[in-house]
Design a protein around this motif. Structure first.
Motif, short mmCIF file in Angstrom:
data_model
loop_
_atom_site.label_atom_id
_atom_site.label_comp_id
_atom_site.label_asym_id
_atom_site.label_seq_id
_atom_site.Cartn_x
_atom_site.Cartn_y
_atom_site.Cartn_z
N ASP A 142 0.82 -1.21 0.00
CA ASP A 142 0.00 0.00 0.00
C ASP A 142 0.86 1.26 0.00
O ASP A 142 0.52 2.25 -0.64
CB ASP A 142 -0.99 0.02 1.17
CG ASP A 142 -2.19 0.89 0.83
OD1 ASP A 142 -2.98 0.48 -0.05
OD2 ASP A 142 -2.30 2.00 1.37
N SER A 143 1.97 1.23 0.69
CA SER A 143 2.90 2.37 0.67
C SER A 143 3.40 2.58 -0.77
O SER A 143 3.41 3.70 -1.28
CB SER A 143 4.08 2.10 1.60
OG SER A 143 5.05 3.13 1.49
N ASN A 144 3.78 1.49 -1.41
CA ASN A 144 4.29 1.59 -2.78
C ASN A 144 3.22 2.14 -3.72
O ASN A 144 3.51 2.96 -4.60
CB ASN A 144 4.79 0.23 -3.27
CG ASN A 144 6.02 -0.22 -2.51
OD1 ASN A 144 6.70 0.59 -1.88
ND2 ASN A 144 6.31 -1.51 -2.54
N GLN A 145 1.97 1.71 -3.54
CA GLN A 145 0.93 2.22 -4.43
C GLN A 145 0.65 3.70 -4.19
O GLN A 145 0.42 4.46 -5.12
CB GLN A 145 -0.37 1.42 -4.31
CG GLN A 145 -1.34 1.85 -5.40
CD GLN A 145 -2.63 1.07 -5.38
OE1 GLN A 145 -3.49 1.31 -4.55
NE2 GLN A 145 -2.75 0.13 -6.31
N PHE A 146 0.69 4.11 -2.93
CA PHE A 146 0.52 5.53 -2.62
C PHE A 146 1.59 6.36 -3.35
O PHE A 146 1.29 7.35 -4.01
CB PHE A 146 0.58 5.76 -1.10
CG PHE A 146 0.96 7.16 -0.71
CD1 PHE A 146 0.27 8.26 -1.21
CD2 PHE A 146 2.02 7.38 0.16
CE1 PHE A 146 0.64 9.56 -0.85
CE2 PHE A 146 2.39 8.67 0.51
CZ PHE A 146 1.70 9.76 0.00
N HIS A 147 2.85 5.91 -3.28
CA HIS A 147 3.92 6.67 -3.95
C HIS A 147 3.82 6.55 -5.47
O HIS A 147 4.24 7.47 -6.18
CB HIS A 147 5.28 6.29 -3.38
CG HIS A 147 5.45 6.82 -1.99
ND1 HIS A 147 5.78 8.14 -1.75
CD2 HIS A 147 5.23 6.27 -0.78
CE1 HIS A 147 5.79 8.35 -0.44
NE2 HIS A 147 5.45 7.24 0.17
#
Length: 396
Positions: free
Chosen positions: A255-260
């Motif tokens: 989810d962190s990667n998708q946010f970025h």
């Protein structure tokens, strides 16, 4: 001079399912629900004192000892909302004749024990603290996360401890866009959090401006909010309830990667991660690959600092890996702050597999913490940030 004062502390929270994008800028209503972990206030907290007196001639605000603009629109909204709730409560009750006059001016002093605006959720802790303090001062009880949300969206999640979900809500007036606890901080006692402070600098693109540009220009963000997040949220709640670190860790990183990725899909693109952030991401993946399972999980908010979740039995080894990868250049003793960390010796094969070319001085310091409770009141007058005259105490 008669001064009524209340002091409160409030926590920082770190989202594991990210909030990015508003559907209503004025009410601060999100385009998707989010879920966070409240961090312990022994390591990260905002402290706020609010005082009211008939002798004050104007509302005033001090941030970290410096006088600041009390007219900030979001602060004014919170002040107005708490006073409105107090008025409403008094209208319906008869007994409270000694209650504080709503016409009195307030003095507010607030302090963080961590860098403001460095991607460490200072506004979340700040507004949760402000609203909790004002509510106590004015005798307001009940659902306050909705008021905190009007100050800073993620502040509604700092109104509760442990694992907290901010419901997107459906109503246009935002009454159902509130925070709810998924599990208390005692639910997963082994969970630990490392904050790797890469930079204490203020970010170039603030969250408010950044997310608005993303909403306006990123098709990926729309897909994320409508399709991806609802599914992930349900999964994340399950992983937390089952204390399944493998599932929790993987989903947190994804989810962190998708946010970025949505920041990169924004036009023009927004870069919150820097080279050191990317080094840390690669390091965590090598560490997990070496162990053959997810032992550490990173997440990054709108800034380069890494927040890494792990279980208590992984901390010593991982900390040593970080120390070898990003050797501290100066503050030897102060490199690791917060909860104590025991020392670990690393096996040769782990060193070879995980520690790449060291980058000295890249990580300023590491904060070791764990999940913690929501806002707390300090009843000892010596802990007030404002003195009996309603002005900031000069702390040594």
């Amino acid at each position: 001079m008669s001064v009524s004062a209340v002091t409160c502390t409030a926590p920082v929270n770190i989202a594991v399912i990210k909030y990015w994008g508003k559907r209503d800028n004025d009410l601060i209503l999100p385009i998707n629900s989010s879920l966070s972990v409240t961090l312990h206030q022994d390591q990260l907290k905002t402290t706020t004192t609010a005082a009211a007196s008939r002798d004050f001639t104007e509302d005033r605000l001090w941030l970290n000892g410096e006088e600041a603009d009390v007219g900030h629109p979001r602060l004014q909204v919170c002040l107005r909302e708490v006073r409105r709730l107090a008025r409403k409560r008094r209208g319906s009750s008869t007994e409270d004749t000694a209650a504080l006059s709503l016409s009195y001016k307030v003095h507010i002093a607030t302090e963080n024990n961590f860098p403001t605006a460095a991607g460490l959720a200072s506004s979340a802790a700040g507004y949760a603290c402000l609203v909790s303090t004002l509510a106590r001062l004015y005798g307001v009880e009940g659902e306050l996360s909705e008021v905190a949300r009007r100050g800073s969206g993620s502040a509604c999640r700092s109104m509760l401890g442990g694992f907290v979900q901010w419901q997107r809500g459906e109503r246009p007036d935002g009454r159902d866009s509130i925070a709810q606890q998924v599990a208390p901080e005692t639910h997963w006692p082994e969970l630990r959090v490392l904050v790797l402070v890469v930079s204490g600098e203020k970010k170039q693109v603030g969250s408010t401006a950044g997310m608005q540009t993303s909403v306006d220009t990123s098709p990926l963000l729309k897909h994320r909010a409508e399709v991806v997040v609802p599914e992930r949220l349900a999964l994340m709640v399950r992983h937390i309830r089952e204390r399944d670190f493998e599932g929790f860790g993987q989903l947190t990183m994804q989810d962190s990667n998708q946010f970025h990725a949505t920041c990169l899909d924004t036009f023009p693109p927004i870069f919150y991660l820097n080279d050191i952030s990317r080094h840390i991401i690669a390091l965590v993946h090598r560490f997990n690959a070496h162990h053959g399972c997810t032992k550490a999980a990173y997440t990054f908010d709108a800034g380069p600092n890494a927040v890494i979740f792990m279980l208590a039995d992984t901390v010593a080894e991982f900390m040593e890996v970080v120390r070898r990868s990003f050797p501290p250049t100066t503050n030897g003793d102060q490199f690791v702050r917060g909860l104590p960390v025991s020392s670990a010796s690393l096996p040769e094969e782990l060193l070879t597999a995980v520690v790449a070319e060291p980058v000295p001085g890249a990580v300023q310091y590491i904060l070791h913490t764990k999940p913690g409770p929501g806002p707390q009141f300090l009843d000892d007058p010596s802990q007030h940030l404002l003195g009996a005259d309603g002005l900031p105490c000069r702390t040594a």
